[in-house]
Design a protein around this motif. Sequence first.
Motif, short mmCIF file in Angstrom:
data_model
loop_
_atom_site.label_atom_id
_atom_site.label_comp_id
_atom_site.label_asym_id
_atom_site.label_seq_id
_atom_site.Cartn_x
_atom_site.Cartn_y
_atom_site.Cartn_z
N LEU A 158 -53.69 23.65 -12.24
CA LEU A 158 -54.91 24.41 -12.46
C LEU A 158 -55.06 25.51 -11.40
CD1 LEU A 158 -57.46 24.86 -14.10
CD2 LEU A 158 -58.60 23.16 -12.64
N GLN B 235 -55.59 27.98 -19.77
CA GLN B 235 -54.82 26.89 -20.36
C GLN B 235 -54.26 27.32 -21.71
OE1 GLN B 235 -56.62 22.95 -20.32
NE2 GLN B 235 -57.81 23.50 -18.51
N ALA C 254 -52.87 22.03 -26.87
CA ALA C 254 -54.00 22.25 -25.97
C ALA C 254 -54.47 20.93 -25.40
CB ALA C 254 -55.14 22.96 -26.71
N LYS C 255 -54.44 19.88 -26.21
CA LYS C 255 -54.86 18.56 -25.74
C LYS C 255 -53.97 18.09 -24.60
CE LYS C 255 -55.61 13.80 -27.19
NZ LYS C 255 -55.59 12.85 -28.30
N ASN D 204 -54.57 20.19 -21.39
CA ASN D 204 -55.86 19.86 -20.82
C ASN D 204 -55.85 18.48 -20.16
OD1 ASN D 204 -58.91 18.69 -21.40
ND2 ASN D 204 -58.82 20.80 -20.67
N GLN D 205 -55.18 17.53 -20.77
CA GLN D 205 -55.12 16.19 -20.17
C GLN D 205 -54.30 16.18 -18.88
OE1 GLN D 205 -53.97 13.50 -23.35
NE2 GLN D 205 -56.13 13.05 -23.76
N LYS E 107 -56.55 17.67 -16.23
CA LYS E 107 -57.60 16.72 -15.85
C LYS E 107 -57.06 15.49 -15.14
CE LYS E 107 -61.09 17.87 -19.28
NZ LYS E 107 -61.93 17.33 -20.36
#
Length: 80
Positions: free
Chosen positions: A18, A28, A39-40, A43-44, A47
């Motif tokens: 990030l 992203q 994208a999932k 993003n995971q 995170k």
Amino acid sequence: MRHPYEPDYAVHPGEVLLEELNERGMLQADLVRLTGYTAKHVNQVVKGKAHVGVAFAVALERVLDVSALFWLRLQVAHDL
């Protein structure tokens, strides 16, 4: 006898990813487009909920020009 430096914490590679994206002015969504990952998944990872595996590390190397080994070492340090 010397004791090697061993920090008592490890950062998930998603945190570093990030920061890298922010420094480059990338979203992203840009990483999704350039790596072909969902994208999932991206993003995971960001995170800290998903693991950075070999294939994703290689994709990051190709897109960001940051070695796959760097990403994998971050992941292993975090896992340990």
